[in-house]
Write a protein that holds these residues in place. Structure first.
Motif, short mmCIF file in Angstrom:
data_model
loop_
_atom_site.label_atom_id
_atom_site.label_comp_id
_atom_site.label_asym_id
_atom_site.label_seq_id
_atom_site.Cartn_x
_atom_site.Cartn_y
_atom_site.Cartn_z
N THR A 134 -16.02 19.45 4.61
CA THR A 134 -16.60 20.14 5.75
C THR A 134 -17.91 20.80 5.38
OG1 THR A 134 -14.38 20.59 6.61
CG2 THR A 134 -16.18 21.90 7.51
N VAL A 147 -11.88 25.80 9.79
CA VAL A 147 -11.37 24.55 9.20
C VAL A 147 -10.22 24.84 8.24
CG1 VAL A 147 -11.93 22.68 7.60
CG2 VAL A 147 -13.46 23.20 9.50
N GLN A 180 -21.50 19.72 7.04
CA GLN A 180 -22.28 20.72 7.76
C GLN A 180 -23.66 20.90 7.14
OE1 GLN A 180 -21.44 22.02 10.57
NE2 GLN A 180 -23.21 23.38 10.77
N GLN A 184 -16.22 27.11 8.14
CA GLN A 184 -15.33 26.97 6.99
C GLN A 184 -14.02 27.72 7.21
OE1 GLN A 184 -16.84 24.25 5.25
NE2 GLN A 184 -15.91 25.36 3.56
#
Length: 313
Positions: A23, A285, A27, A282
């Motif tokens: 992730t 997630v 990103q 973050q």
């Protein structure tokens, strides 16, 4: 059983680590950055450079991730550079909304879907065809259209339930239940159809086995054969579907929270993604991954309960 749990937890820890890293990398590779979002459309390169340095955005991506991971392992998810709010506190305030949607929708979907599937398998005939028809209709209805119809009928034309908003359970349990009716109905209807069809097929297969014939020949009651024996043997694919439904609802809640203006994690994740708010992304997630881990562990334990052979390493 303990070895099964320990093995699953070890795999889950690696999964959380890999998902958080992936992730972060995705990103970081996306166009734009947090500094540009904060400065707006008109900014000087010098201002962008200074802000990026203050936010550590000019460091290598893996260094940024290592810094975030070190904080996360200490229980600190950081603060949002956009809003300045503590990420952990923001997630903690929104998590009950999303969990309420997931738990209530999964419960309603499983209970009604299994009941319809068992009824269809036992009775057959017109009921079986009706379940097939309802399954097809429920699965084909667009979720956005269904949400609007429910709001128009049950919140506007007949104001029974609120059209938007969320009431915390601690504030008013009755208000909490009323605020969830329309969102849960929107999410549950397609799932009920899938559960009904899956349960019916599994029940028909279980009822055709030799042990059912033996039980009936020995005088076992119909209810005992259906509920204690056939349903237990048909439960494993249904339990699998429960896990898949719960995990799938993590994405479904994003849509429902937007339509019904509910302050959940889905809306927070969508907003943070557009703003390149990496600490918030973050944090969400990681929480979503932990929910997936918890659901998978619960499914594994249910397997072990239904089928002891699963406990063997």
């Amino acid at each position: 059983m303990l070895r099964l749990i320990a093995r699953r937890l070890l795999v889950s820890a690696v999964l959380v680590l890999l998902v958080s890293l992936l992730t972060f990398l995705l990103q970081a590779a996306a166009p734009g950055d947090t500094a540009r979002t904060i400065l707006g459309d008109h900014y000087s390169p010098e201002a962008h450079r200074l802000l990026a340095h203050r936010l550590h955005l000019d460091e290598p991506v893996l260094v940024q991730y290592a810094h975030w991971l070190g904080q996360a392992l200490r229980g600190d998810l950081g603060s949002s550079p956009i809003s300045g709010l503590d990420v952990g506190a923001e997630i903690a305030g929104r998590l009950p909304v999303t969990l309420s949607l997931i738990v209530c929708t999964t419960t309603v979907t499983a209970v009604l879907g299994v009941a319809l599937g068992v009824l269809s398998a036992v009775r057959g005939g017109r009921i079986g065809r009706a379940v097939d028809l309802v399954s097809l209709i429920g699965y084909a209805l667009p979720g956005f259209w269904l949400a609007l119809v429910l709001v128009a009928l049950l919140a506007v034309a007949v104001p029974v339930f609120p059209a938007t908003g969320y009431v915390a359970f601690a504030d008013a349990p009755a208000g909490w239940a009323r605020s969830l009716v329309l969102p849960v109905a929107t999410l549950a209807l397609p799932g009920i159809a899938v559960f009904a069809k899956q349960t019916r097929d599994a029940m028909l297969e279980a009822l055709s086995r030799d042990f059912v014939t033996t039980l009936r020949a020995n005088g076992a009651s119909r209810a005992s054969v259906v509920l204690r024996h056939a349903l237990r043997n048909a439960a494993i694919p249904v339990v699998t579907l429960v896990g898949l439904t719960s995990v799938g609802l993590l994405s479904g809640t994003v849509f429902v929270e937007a339509v019904f203006a509910m302050p959940g994690l889905g809306g927070l994740a969508a907003q943070a993604t557009t703003q390149h708010d990496i600490p918030v992304i973050q944090g969400v997630v990681v929480v979503f991954t932990l929910v997936v881990v918890a659901v998978n562990l619960a499914v594994d334990l249910a397997y072990a309960r239904l089928n002891p052979k699963v406990r063997v390493p």
